[in-house]
Design an enzyme around this catalytic site. Structure first.
Site, PDB file in Angstrom:
ATOM      1  N   TYR A  33     -10.084  35.254  13.581  1.00 46.88           N
ATOM      2  CA  TYR A  33     -10.937  35.360  14.918  1.00 46.88           C
ATOM      3  C   TYR A  33     -10.296  36.663  15.643  1.00 46.88           C
ATOM      4  CZ  TYR A  33      -6.810  33.678  17.289  1.00 46.88           C
ATOM      5  OH  TYR A  33      -5.378  33.387  17.688  1.00 46.88           O
ATOM      6  N   LYS A 149      -4.910  37.029  11.635  1.00 45.99           N
ATOM      7  CA  LYS A 149      -5.198  36.491  13.022  1.00 45.99           C
ATOM      8  C   LYS A 149      -6.212  35.295  12.440  1.00 45.99           C
ATOM      9  CE  LYS A 149      -6.562  37.304  17.710  1.00 45.99           C
ATOM     10  NZ  LYS A 149      -5.382  36.512  18.331  1.00 45.99           N
ATOM     11  N   GLU A 182       7.779  35.394  18.292  1.00 46.09           N
ATOM     12  CA  GLU A 182       6.698  35.519  19.416  1.00 46.09           C
ATOM     13  C   GLU A 182       6.426  34.484  20.086  1.00 46.09           C
ATOM     14  OE1 GLU A 182       2.882  36.812  17.715  1.00 46.09           O
ATOM     15  OE2 GLU A 182       3.018  35.405  15.847  1.00 46.09           O
ATOM     16  N   LEU A 207       1.925  38.273  14.811  1.00 51.66           N
ATOM     17  CA  LEU A 207       0.803  38.832  14.972  1.00 51.66           C
ATOM     18  C   LEU A 207       1.073  40.317  15.523  1.00 51.66           C
ATOM     19  CD1 LEU A 207      -2.419  38.547  14.487  1.00 51.66           C
ATOM     20  CD2 LEU A 207      -2.280  37.962  16.999  1.00 51.66           C
TER      21      LEU A 207
HETATM   22  N1  PLP Z   1       0.698  36.649  18.986  1.00 53.51           N
HETATM   23  C1  PLP Z   1      -0.101  35.370  18.972  1.00 53.51           C
HETATM   24  C2  PLP Z   1       0.434  34.383  18.041  1.00 53.51           C
HETATM   25  C3  PLP Z   1      -1.134  35.456  19.402  1.00 53.51           C
HETATM   26  O1  PLP Z   1      -2.055  34.385  19.191  1.00 53.51           O
HETATM   27  C4  PLP Z   1      -1.503  36.623  20.180  1.00 53.51           C
HETATM   28  C5  PLP Z   1      -2.935  36.712  20.662  1.00 53.51           C
HETATM   29  O2  PLP Z   1      -3.858  35.664  20.928  1.00 53.51           O
HETATM   30  C6  PLP Z   1      -0.862  37.706  20.484  1.00 53.51           C
HETATM   31  C7  PLP Z   1       0.319  37.746  19.591  1.00 53.51           C
HETATM   32  C8  PLP Z   1      -1.284  38.955  21.365  1.00 53.51           C
HETATM   33  O3  PLP Z   1      -2.099  39.706  20.580  1.00 53.51           O
HETATM   34  P1  PLP Z   1      -3.140  40.593  21.399  1.00 53.51           P
HETATM   35  O4  PLP Z   1      -2.243  41.401  22.199  1.00 53.51           O
HETATM   36  O5  PLP Z   1      -3.926  41.287  20.457  1.00 53.51           O
HETATM   37  O6  PLP Z   1      -3.772  39.643  22.186  1.00 53.51           O
END
Ligand code: PLP
Length: 285
Positions: A33, A149, A182, A207
């Site tokens: 996603y 993701k 994270e 991620l």
């Molecule tokens: N880490 C995780 C586990 C996430 O689910 C997300 C965003 O949903 C992020 C980091 C941040 O990613 P982004 O800046 O692309 O939204």
């Protein structure tokens, strides 16, 4: 106002937007996603999000079900039909519907594509950013490829719920060596005593956030430096500032970690500046 969703080629009233019980996204979390911020009716960083979507699809060995430009059109159409000015657009692609069996379906099933959009309460998010949020740490017990993701977010959901039940807004996940990886749905950052930004390097354990990547440009423009490396909880407790980044929150200051006050307990100047500057470095489509 009526809501609409895109499901496998059709724009449907929200209540009629359904996928089959044997969809592999539902059965196995065999799906990836993306979430893009929508700002002033426009998609933020669509190109980078679609790049990451392609990487996620390749990592789970799923062919892109439609061209990038067609996908972009669907995203924009869902945003327009739902009249979203400030909010998010969500896109999910699963390996489709097939008899429940772990092995990939043969012949290949048609992937299921779902796109939804919703408004976010801007006032509430700004109020939260003005006070900053509390986070609590907990063990990172996710699988070894969280750089993909996927919709397999059960550990993230359990962590978020546990955080809320402890009066915090987000969980910070900690690996077996004691380093913060994270948040449950955001990347984690600290500012050290000597004013350097630290966020974990993007390996298989986090991620690679799009917001995180764009923020590197904003950081550089401020004459600041980023160290991409693991940081321990103790280093975070002693940090001058902390914050998280994600598409829907951009830069969200963190003022408490595990009940310990960070800095003076108010959003720090670096987090506040980066939050203000972020959209100058993001792409508005
Ligand atoms: N880490 C995780 C586990 C996430 O689910 C997300 C965003 O949903 C992020 C980091 C941040 O990613 P982004 O800046 O692309 O939204």
């Amino acid at each position: 106002m009526s809501r609409y969703a895109y499901v496998n080629g059709r724009y449907l009233p929200f209540r009629d937007a359904k996928v089959h019980v044997e969809d592999r996204g539902y059965q196995f979390a065999d799906a990836v996603y993306e979430v893009c911020e929508v700002r002033a009716g426009r998609l933020v960083d669509e190109r980078r999000h679609l790049d990451r979507l392609e990487r996620s699809l390749a990592a789970i060995r799923l062919r892109p079900p439609m061209s990038r430009s067609a996908l972009g059109m669907v995203l924009r159409e869902v945003v327009a039909r739902n009249r979203i000015r400030f909010g998010l657009v969500y896109l999910q692609i699963s390996r489709g519907v097939a008899r429940r069996d772990l092995a990939f379906p043969t012949p290949e099933a048609a992937p299921s594509i779902v796109v939804t959009a919703r408004a976010l309460n801007r006032t509430r998010i700004e109020a939260r950013a003005a006070t900053g949020i509390a986070v609590v740490s907990m063990p990172d017990n996710r699988w070894g490829r969280v750089d993909i993701k996927t919709v397999g977010l059960l550990p993230n959901a359990l962590a978020r719920q546990a955080a809320l039940e402890q009066g915090a807004h987000e969980a910070w996940l900690v690996d077996s060596s004691g380093a913060v990886t994270e948040g449950a749905s955001a990347n984690a950052w600290i500012v050290t005593r000597d004013g350097k930004l630290v966020t974990r390097h993007a390996d298989h354990a986090i991620l690679g956030g799009i917001t995180r990547g764009v923020l590197f440009d904003a950081v550089k423009a401020q004459g600041l430096t980023v160290e991409q490396r693991p940081f321990a909880l103790d280093e975070a407790y002693a940090a001058r500032e902390a914050f998280i980044t994600s598409a829907t929150q951009t830069v969200m200051p963190v003022v408490r970690i595990d009940g310990r006050t960070i800095g003076n307990g108010k959003p720090g100047p670096i987090a506040t500046t980066l939050r203000r500057e972020f959209h100058r470095f993001a792409e508005a489509g």
